[in-house]
Design a protein around this motif. Structure first.
Motif, short mmCIF file in Angstrom:
data_model
loop_
_atom_site.label_atom_id
_atom_site.label_comp_id
_atom_site.label_asym_id
_atom_site.label_seq_id
_atom_site.Cartn_x
_atom_site.Cartn_y
_atom_site.Cartn_z
N LEU A 1 2.48 24.37 7.86
CA LEU A 1 3.69 24.17 7.03
C LEU A 1 3.83 22.70 6.64
N CYS A 2 3.44 21.82 7.56
CA CYS A 2 3.50 20.39 7.26
C CYS A 2 2.53 20.02 6.14
N ALA B 1 -2.26 28.76 -0.60
CA ALA B 1 -2.08 27.35 -0.96
C ALA B 1 -2.85 26.45 0.01
N LEU B 2 -2.85 26.83 1.28
CA LEU B 2 -3.61 26.07 2.28
C LEU B 2 -5.10 26.15 2.00
N LEU B 3 -5.53 27.34 1.63
CA LEU B 3 -6.96 27.54 1.35
C LEU B 3 -7.40 26.66 0.20
N ARG C 1 -9.37 16.08 0.55
CA ARG C 1 -9.53 15.57 1.91
C ARG C 1 -10.12 16.69 2.77
N THR C 2 -10.76 16.29 3.87
CA THR C 2 -11.33 17.28 4.80
C THR C 2 -10.19 17.95 5.55
N ALA C 3 -10.52 19.06 6.20
CA ALA C 3 -9.54 19.77 7.01
C ALA C 3 -9.01 18.83 8.10
N GLY C 4 -9.91 18.06 8.69
CA GLY C 4 -9.51 17.14 9.74
C GLY C 4 -8.51 16.11 9.25
N ARG D 1 -11.48 25.13 13.39
CA ARG D 1 -11.29 26.57 13.11
C ARG D 1 -10.93 26.78 11.65
N ALA D 2 -10.10 25.89 11.11
CA ALA D 2 -9.65 26.03 9.72
C ALA D 2 -10.82 25.86 8.75
N ALA D 3 -11.69 24.92 9.03
CA ALA D 3 -12.84 24.68 8.15
C ALA D 3 -13.75 25.90 8.13
N VAL D 4 -13.97 26.47 9.30
CA VAL D 4 -14.81 27.68 9.38
C VAL D 4 -14.15 28.83 8.65
#
Lengths: 298, 143
Positions: free
Chosen positions: A210-211, A229-231, A242-245, A279-282
């Protein structure tokens, strides 16, 4: 106890000089343990007594580096052992305060593993033996933390680290209404009450998501539209993105600010963000973020 | 310290065991039993083997002397086989320390072994090792 113990920081000549004094100390400890009724012990018990001495002296040397020279200089190690034991008693008293705090601040979330672990930790203070078996942890600690305590820690040091992390997790979980927290947990695991799940990371994930989207955190609820939207934000094919990190670390900083977390809480959330980023990147590569950011189907 | 070093330090005890056995011989001599230097050395090795076999570490002396004195009181003690009987008694001692989970003090176990040697095993220290821990505690033929 192997080379990570007392001897790891000593040179070979120093070890040779220390060995007979350690043996004499172990001998004294063994005879005290048997109350002079036995002159021999099972090997396993002797090893436990030895590991306790090593743990105690190592704790002292790490806390008070000047005692390292005394290990080699003093004719016997009894005085240093007593100082080490006193240090462990101080640490145990502090751990007991942390435990009381953990009980007071436990979030009103009915996870069986957390409740059982909190109850069971009390046994540590009844049974911890800083005199003979200082390296042991006489209680069951089943509830998994988001950031596990390193296995290199032992005895009261392990328990203290566990409680410090648990307090940070309690504090974070307590920033959300129980209803919102229960909702978020049920989306990640229907039987979150009965399963061995970490509550913190399952609340941190929707909060961080959400942030990233600049949305309010209170409801801890990510819709399908939010995940889409996150995807889009996490799409690795967009070179300028930017990267997921990077995204999640920035989100952690923002969330810590919004929730008014202290420095330790902010650092802990940042670590959770780093783990979530993997996990998000995968998940992003497969086009479905539900595994990293659970939520209701909308 | 690597784990095996803990027990290689036990080799420091070997010298102490030799000395203790020589002293035992002085104490049992008035009772008619002495140990030659060869027997002393063999008994020290026997003790080390018995400790290793029973998974134990020895931290202080005194057991060998007390075993020797108890054996010397046995009506079955024999000058010609005293060293051999003592070797079996040493092995039985450490075996039963572990079998009885250290619930008996050294003195209690030594006295029990002496009783069983005299009353149930016909003076055969070797036969002691054939006893169960229940037979050690309660004797043969008792519930």
């Amino acid at each position: 106890m192997g080379e990570t113990g007392l001897f790891s920081a000593l040179t070979e000549p120093e070890r040779a000089a220390l060995a007979p004094k350690l043996w004499a100390l172990l001998r004294r400890q063994a005879l005290l343990f048997t109350m002079d009724d036995s002159t021999s012990l099972p090997q396993e018990t002797a090893e436990r007594l030895y590991d306790s001495l090593s743990f105690t002296l190592t704790a002292l040397v790490r806390a008070r580096p000047d005692s390292r020279a005394r290990l080699l200089r003093e004719p016997d190690l009894c005085g240093l052992l007593r100082e080490g034991q006193a240090l462990l008693r101080e640490r145990t008293a502090r751990a007991q305060q942390l435990y009381a705090q953990a009980l007071r601040t436990a979030p009103p979330l009915e996870n069986r593993a957390l409740l059982d672990t909190l109850r069971g930790l009390g046994r540590f203070f009844k049974e911890y033996d800083s005199y003979y078996f200082a390296q042991e942890i006489p209680c069951d600690i089943d509830y998994p933390l988001a950031e596990p305590v390193p296995a290199s820690l032992a005895g009261v040091d392990y328990l203290t680290a566990y409680l410090e992390r648990l307090l940070l997790e309690n504090d974070f979980c307590g920033r959300f209404s129980p209803a919102a927290a229960r909702g978020a947990l049920s989306w990640c695991c229907p039987d979150w009450r009965g399963q061995l799940v970490n509550l913190y990371e399952n609340l941190a994930a929707p909060a961080l998501g959400l942030c990233v989207l600049g949305k309010p955190l209170a409801a801890l609820r990510l819709t399908d539209a939010d995940r889409a939207a996150l995807l889009d934000r996490l799409d690795p094919r967009a070179a300028a993105r930017r990267t997921a990190g990077e995204l999640l670390l920035a989100a952690a900083e923002e969330a810590a600010h919004r929730l008014q977390l202290g420095p330790a809480g902010a650092a802990y959330l940042a670590a959770a963000a780093r783990a979530l980023a993997v996990r998000a990147a995968v998940a992003a590569r497969s086009g479905d973020l539900r595994g990293a950011f659970p939520g209701p189907c909308t | 310290m690597p784990d095996d070093a803990l027990f290689s330090l036990g080799a420091l005890q070997q010298a102490a065991a030799l000395q203790e056995l020589r002293e035992c011989s002085e104490v049992t001599a008035p009772l008619g039993y002495t140990l030659s230097e060869t027997e002393v050395r063999e008994l020290a090795v026997c003790r080390t083997e018995a400790l290793r076999g029973s998974g134990r570490v020895e931290f202080a002396g005194g057991v060998l002397r007390r075993l020797a004195l108890r054996l010397a009181r046995s009506p079955y003690a024999d000058r010609g086989s005293f060293a051999a009987m003592l070797a079996d008694l040493i092995e039985a001692f450490y075996f039963f320390k572990t079998e009885t989970r250290d619930l008996l003090s050294d003195d209690e176990l030594i006295e029990l072994l002496g009783q069983r040697l005299d009353e149930d095993c016909g003076g055969s220290a070797e036969a002691l090792l054939g006893l169960s821990w229940q037979e050690l505690l309660y004797g043969r033929g008792e519930d």
